[in-house]
Design a protein around this motif. Sequence first.
Motif, PDB file in Angstrom:
ATOM      1  N   GLY A   1      31.931  71.294  69.208  1.00 40.24           N
ATOM      2  CA  GLY A   1      30.743  70.541  69.625  1.00 40.24           C
ATOM      3  C   GLY A   1      30.569  69.196  68.939  1.00 40.24           C
ATOM      4  N   ASN A   2      31.148  69.054  67.755  1.00 39.30           N
ATOM      5  CA  ASN A   2      30.982  67.783  67.051  1.00 39.30           C
ATOM      6  C   ASN A   2      31.800  66.646  67.656  1.00 39.30           C
ATOM      7  OD1 ASN A   2      28.996  68.414  65.250  1.00 39.30           O
ATOM      8  ND2 ASN A   2      30.374  68.807  63.521  1.00 39.30           N
TER       9      ASN A   2
ATOM     10  N   LEU B   1      26.682  63.798  67.683  1.00 34.37           N
ATOM     11  CA  LEU B   1      25.401  64.465  67.522  1.00 34.37           C
ATOM     12  C   LEU B   1      25.446  65.807  68.239  1.00 34.37           C
ATOM     13  CD1 LEU B   1      22.705  61.683  67.971  1.00 34.37           C
ATOM     14  CD2 LEU B   1      23.412  62.820  65.865  1.00 34.37           C
ATOM     15  N   SER B   2      25.281  66.861  67.472  1.00 34.63           N
ATOM     16  CA  SER B   2      25.231  68.199  68.047  1.00 34.63           C
ATOM     17  C   SER B   2      24.463  69.056  67.068  1.00 34.63           C
ATOM     18  CB  SER B   2      26.643  68.758  68.255  1.00 34.63           C
ATOM     19  OG  SER B   2      27.137  69.288  67.041  1.00 34.63           O
ATOM     20  N   THR B   3      24.265  70.313  67.429  1.00 32.27           N
ATOM     21  CA  THR B   3      23.603  71.201  66.476  1.00 32.27           C
ATOM     22  C   THR B   3      24.612  71.833  65.527  1.00 32.27           C
ATOM     23  OG1 THR B   3      23.786  73.179  67.838  1.00 32.27           O
ATOM     24  CG2 THR B   3      21.865  71.783  68.221  1.00 32.27           C
TER      25      THR B   3
ATOM     26  N   GLN C   1      28.355  73.701  76.109  1.00 27.87           N
ATOM     27  CA  GLN C   1      27.006  74.168  76.356  1.00 27.87           C
ATOM     28  C   GLN C   1      25.950  73.300  75.692  1.00 27.87           C
ATOM     29  OE1 GLN C   1      25.264  78.056  74.824  1.00 27.87           O
ATOM     30  NE2 GLN C   1      25.194  78.329  77.014  1.00 27.87           N
ATOM     31  N   ILE C   2      24.985  72.986  76.510  1.00 27.43           N
ATOM     32  CA  ILE C   2      23.857  72.221  76.021  1.00 27.43           C
ATOM     33  C   ILE C   2      22.760  73.233  75.741  1.00 27.43           C
ATOM     34  CG2 ILE C   2      22.372  70.268  76.564  1.00 27.43           C
ATOM     35  CD1 ILE C   2      25.138  69.425  77.149  1.00 27.43           C
TER      36      ILE C   2
ATOM     37  N   HIS D   1      25.597  72.385  71.711  1.00 23.19           N
ATOM     38  CA  HIS D   1      25.316  73.486  70.819  1.00 23.19           C
ATOM     39  C   HIS D   1      26.512  74.415  70.663  1.00 23.19           C
ATOM     40  CE1 HIS D   1      23.383  76.942  69.200  1.00 23.19           C
ATOM     41  NE2 HIS D   1      23.567  77.655  70.275  1.00 23.19           N
ATOM     42  N   TYR D   2      27.264  74.584  71.720  1.00 23.62           N
ATOM     43  CA  TYR D   2      28.325  75.589  71.719  1.00 23.62           C
ATOM     44  C   TYR D   2      29.389  75.132  72.701  1.00 23.62           C
ATOM     45  CZ  TYR D   2      30.513  80.207  71.792  1.00 23.62           C
ATOM     46  OH  TYR D   2      31.402  81.250  71.684  1.00 23.62           O
ATOM     47  N   THR D   3      30.619  75.545  72.435  1.00 24.40           N
ATOM     48  CA  THR D   3      31.679  75.170  73.358  1.00 24.40           C
ATOM     49  C   THR D   3      32.371  76.441  73.852  1.00 24.40           C
ATOM     50  OG1 THR D   3      33.122  74.790  71.443  1.00 24.40           O
ATOM     51  CG2 THR D   3      32.044  72.887  72.401  1.00 24.40           C
ATOM     52  N   MET D   4      32.316  76.604  75.168  1.00 29.19           N
ATOM     53  CA  MET D   4      32.941  77.802  75.748  1.00 29.19           C
ATOM     54  C   MET D   4      34.458  77.648  75.817  1.00 29.19           C
ATOM     55  SD  MET D   4      29.711  77.537  76.814  1.00 29.19           S
ATOM     56  CE  MET D   4      29.761  76.382  78.184  1.00 29.19           C
TER      57      MET D   4
END
Lengths: 646, 260
Positions: A238-239, A243-245, A272-273, A409-412
Amino acid sequence: MSSPSPVTPRLDAKVPVGAIADKWQNHKFSMNLVNPNNKRRFDVIVVGTGLAGASAAASLGELGYRVKAFTFHDSPRRAHSIAAQGGINAAKNYPNDGDSVHRLFYDTVKGGDYRSREANVHRLAEVSVDIIDQATAQGVPFARDYGGLLDNRSFGGAQVSRTFYARGQTGQQLLIGAYSALMRQVAAGTVELHSRSELLDVVKKDGRACGIVTRDLLSGEVTPHSAHAVVLATGGYGNVYFLSTNAMMCNVTAAWRAHKQGAFFANPCYTQIHPTCIPVSDDFQSKLTLMSESLRNDGRIWVPTTFDDARPAADVPESERDYYLERKYPAFGNLVPRDVASRNAKTVCDEGRGVGPLKNGVYLDFAAAISRDGLEAISDKYGNLFDMYHRITGENPYEQPMRIYPAIHYTMGGLWVDYHLMTTVPGLYCIGEANFSDHGANRLGASALMQGLADGYFVLPYTIGDDLAGLLGQAVVPTNDPVFTEAVRGVEDEQKRWLSINGTRSVDHFHRELGRIVWEYIGMARNQPGLEKALTEIPALREEFHSDVRVLGSAETLNQSLEKAGRVADFFDLAELMARDALEREESCGGHFREEHQTAEGEAQRDDENFAHVAAWEWNGDGTAQTRHREELDFENVALAQRSYK
Amino acid sequence: MSEGHGETINVTLKVWRQDGPDATGRFEVHHQAISTDASFLEMLDVLNEQLNEAGLEPVAFESDCREGICGTCGVMINGRAHGPQRATATCQLHMREFRDGDEIVIEPFRAAGFPVVRDLAVDRSPLDRIIEAGGFISVNTGAAAEANLTPVPKEAADQAFDAAACIGCGACVAACPNSAAQLFTSAKVGHLGLLPQGQAERWSRTESMVEAMEEFFGSCTNHGECSEACPKEISLDFIALMNRDYMKAKIRNRSLAGQH
């Protein structure tokens, strides 16, 4: 631009035959075993100590394998799994509300927008119940009711309450459980722990993974490590968006370097957002903070009905508030899946109805819940999240609605793995978020913790034995073998190269610029012209990065800029592949929304005839287009349907 | 409503620089303009960007989640571990806690058990050694019973949770005049010792964790600075509980030894 070659062989996931509910049970019986005394003759490397890595390393150690566990953190307990707030799903059906393994399986396949492999998802749902037992026995303090039994709550994308939680710190508590199991094995001598060690290459001999090369982040020493099998549990990418969580150090380097050694990278465009994050406040922003999705159980999402409404929330009368999720999706309301919630937030903000100083958020309002359940009940459930929000924004969510906006937030997507969780490189496994497996094009809330622990505790420890059994009596490749010395030299040369460029801009500068491109064109909504633009801008910026980055200091000490240079370089390559993958996938599904492919109501429009497959990309060397392979997805147990949460 | 952009303030930073574990350290002074909306670590990011621009090596400091949960960050700010705001890790501290013209002294966590690695980064691995000594419940994967077989009174579960909230940042050690790690250790001893699942190893666990702790850290003399600095507000009561359990463990083990 590569085009899908009609002659590439279909990838075989080696899914066992038989009825879906029997596959895993039967397969466990048919796999080869390594007898207990022989397990100590096998060396296994596990990279990463988050939920997947720590649980795998601990479980393999308990079984008797000789395990080497690696983390680039100072302690295994720091891994980013720790930041998961909301919960973990399991088909326990404690609330007696009709849950079952099959329902969890069904919800996950549907939630993933029919782009995941049925057999893997069913296995995940089967072992979900064991995870809760295991974690509870370890002392994970899940929430309990007054009778002392485990409590559940509901979560996005499901109509049953199957989520176990530990206040807003479920990830932390589960990780501490896995970490303590890992440290127990370290004490027992079955696991050798290497902290502050970063994987910088995967090493192969005769086509099989035989070890890794790491750099000690304090001394800079580059060291080869050999083993019979290598397991990557190195998290998501995600990075790439800057900017990501994700935590600051999360990166794709381990997976990407494995990719360059032949491990196919699957579905990189599935990102994923998360709908409930704190909106960006300024240019110096270093990361985004997630507010748990569980807040949507009690918070109501709204924006003013009028455009550019500058009134404080309290001054907007009920009649001028648009609870747009409740309005559009009466059945699921505020609990629609993440992708649906996120796109709707983008839509209302793009319309000019966003709230906050930058008009870049929507309200998440607890006033109704507080007046219904009382302040104390809400504080019991969400106290720490409210405090966190208050600290970051300076606004008190008990008194005024939170402002939220979607963030990565997440990467599938991730390394392609077969049913055994093995990549296309024999002997190289990938587990947890780093692989592509179980979530299809969209992950449901509270399923990441479940998958990480399922892979680590209950899947990999079985499947790895089947492969290792065939290697009995074989020694590991010695670390003075040329394959290792060459890999070590490559890594050392890379460090020297970063230090010698001596350009004008920092690594962070390039990372931030890359993130802007990726968010703009490969973010919440994608289209062909945008993706084509990304495919021009990313390589141009990458060239600038490689010629103008400034990394100061030396390679023989802690040098955080140097560490980051290699990670950002890999993000550049990944970003380009994401754009290619998104461009090739001429449909919308889950987190991948192509504006050209939507229904009249603006919902994602899948193309099952042409895209019910996994796209897995093969590296062909620097500057050469990657080859797109396919794994066809067969849906025998879940009927393909247009997702509807109305 | 307090919506709106923060103002810009000017602060003077006195930052500890140290090239390596054995090098001599020194303070470096920087004048920094920064928005009050920035977090403390974003302020250091901005400083590092400027240093890099000027051809000077950035300040090494550690952080990861920046959400106050991973325990990676932690510096002394004006002599206080994690700075002035109560129950707040360094990464969650925002510049709105500071005023225009403030001088801010930034140092690494100071403790004999935490040698400086570089600048503001320290080595906290002794905390892992304490966990390794017994901070777990011995249950192999697959050996667990059905989770709802053992009800846990809500009160015990809640108390155990209060202890389990520890993030392992080491601020308790840095804040203690003796560099003691009692709060960290007692949080783990309390978390596991309060739960039914943790009873089988309660006494041996307490004994071995306390003794591992004493190898690396100083002695507790009840100052209570640890709990004040703790970003998760772990209570001193857990130290009392651990001391009591340690005493019991010693007596119990002696009597067990006498039986053999």
